[in-house]
Motif scaffolding. Structure first.
Motif, short mmCIF file in Angstrom:
data_model
loop_
_atom_site.label_atom_id
_atom_site.label_comp_id
_atom_site.label_asym_id
_atom_site.label_seq_id
_atom_site.Cartn_x
_atom_site.Cartn_y
_atom_site.Cartn_z
N GLY A 177 0.81 -1.10 0.03
CA GLY A 177 -0.06 -0.04 0.07
C GLY A 177 0.83 1.25 -0.03
O GLY A 177 0.53 2.29 0.48
N GLN A 178 2.20 1.30 -0.35
CA GLN A 178 3.06 2.43 -0.42
C GLN A 178 2.32 3.53 -1.41
O GLN A 178 1.45 3.18 -2.63
N PRO A 179 2.71 4.62 -1.35
CA PRO A 179 2.55 5.58 -2.49
C PRO A 179 2.73 5.26 -3.69
O PRO A 179 3.97 4.78 -3.83
N LEU A 180 1.92 5.22 -4.88
CA LEU A 180 1.99 4.88 -6.36
C LEU A 180 3.04 5.95 -6.99
O LEU A 180 2.82 6.88 -6.72
N PRO A 181 4.14 5.40 -7.51
CA PRO A 181 5.00 6.29 -8.47
C PRO A 181 4.20 6.91 -9.54
O PRO A 181 3.11 6.22 -9.78
N PRO A 182 4.84 7.63 -10.24
CA PRO A 182 4.01 8.18 -11.45
C PRO A 182 4.04 6.98 -12.46
O PRO A 182 4.83 5.93 -12.37
N MET A 183 3.26 7.18 -13.61
CA MET A 183 3.43 6.31 -14.78
C MET A 183 4.89 5.74 -15.22
O MET A 183 5.37 7.02 -15.36
N PRO A 184 5.25 4.81 -15.29
CA PRO A 184 6.44 4.67 -15.96
C PRO A 184 6.66 4.92 -17.45
O PRO A 184 5.72 4.93 -18.04
#
Length: 211
Positions: A177-184
């Motif tokens: 449930g960690q913060p999601l990174p930007p779209m790769p």
């Protein structure tokens, strides 16, 4: 229609058919003619980055979280898939998943081991029930336990995307449930340093773009 990471997504899912088959079904005889499973998997198998790219921001999260978290997600995702497809009802499958949860990885199986016999029988029966999803899940169960956890997470998640519209939220939770990174993008994959993920194609493109 679901909301994930601030986006509104149109999703559809087909109902699973976990009702067919019984936990009391006897194991087939060792000499019964059944489809063989591919048992050649290895924890060191590489997963090509293009597969993770298809998971969008969840793919980039999977690529950068610690390997221990990936292994935990692999266990959780495979159990979810086993429950949803009806595989978990079979004692051989349940025992293998329980042992895996305890950190016990049994020796690599052979075609006539009880777990593999059960999965081979499911593969054969799935055709009569027109249940491609359970057949696929049975074929990949051994890969999930004895193969690359990155590949296992990817394969479980993409199969579950056919069964439930909540697959993204489940995968995010299983990854901590960690913060999601930007779209790769190509730069992300081209500069990724993860020995379990083959991003060489992206790395070559990134190098060309810099020249």
């Amino acid at each position: 229609m679901v909301t994930f990471n601030g986006r509104l997504l149109w999703e559809s899912a087909m109902p699973a058919h976990p009702e067919w088959g019984s936990a009391d079904d006897p194991l087939p005889a060792a000499d019964e003619r059944l489809p063989e499973l591919d048992l050649s998997c290895s924890p060191a198998d590489l997963l090509h980055a293009v597969h993770l790219d298809g998971l969008e921001e969840l793919g980039s999260l999977l690529a950068v979280v610690p390997a221990e978290r990936v292994a935990e997600a692999a266990r959780k995702q495979l159990r979810r898939l086993a429950v949803e497809t009806g595989l978990a009802k079979y004692p051989e499958v349940g025992a293998a998943l329980d042992a895996w949860d305890r950190g016990e990885v049994p020796p690599r199986p052979e075609q006539f081991d009880p777990l593999v016999l059960r999965l081979r029988a499911v593969v054969a029966q799935a055709g009569a029930h027109r249940d491609d999803t359970r057949r696929w899940a049975a074929e990949k169960m051994v890969h999930g336990i004895w193969g690359s956890p990155y590949r296992s997470v990817y394969e479980s998640a993409t199969t579950r995307s056919r069964l439930t519209v909540d697959w993204r939220a489940d995968l995010h939770a299983d990854l901590g449930g960690q913060p999601l990174p930007p779209m790769p993008d190509d730069r992300f994959w081209g500069t990724l340093s993860n020995p379990a993920v083959d991003s060489s194609w992206y790395a070559a493109r990134h190098a060309e773009a810099r020249d």
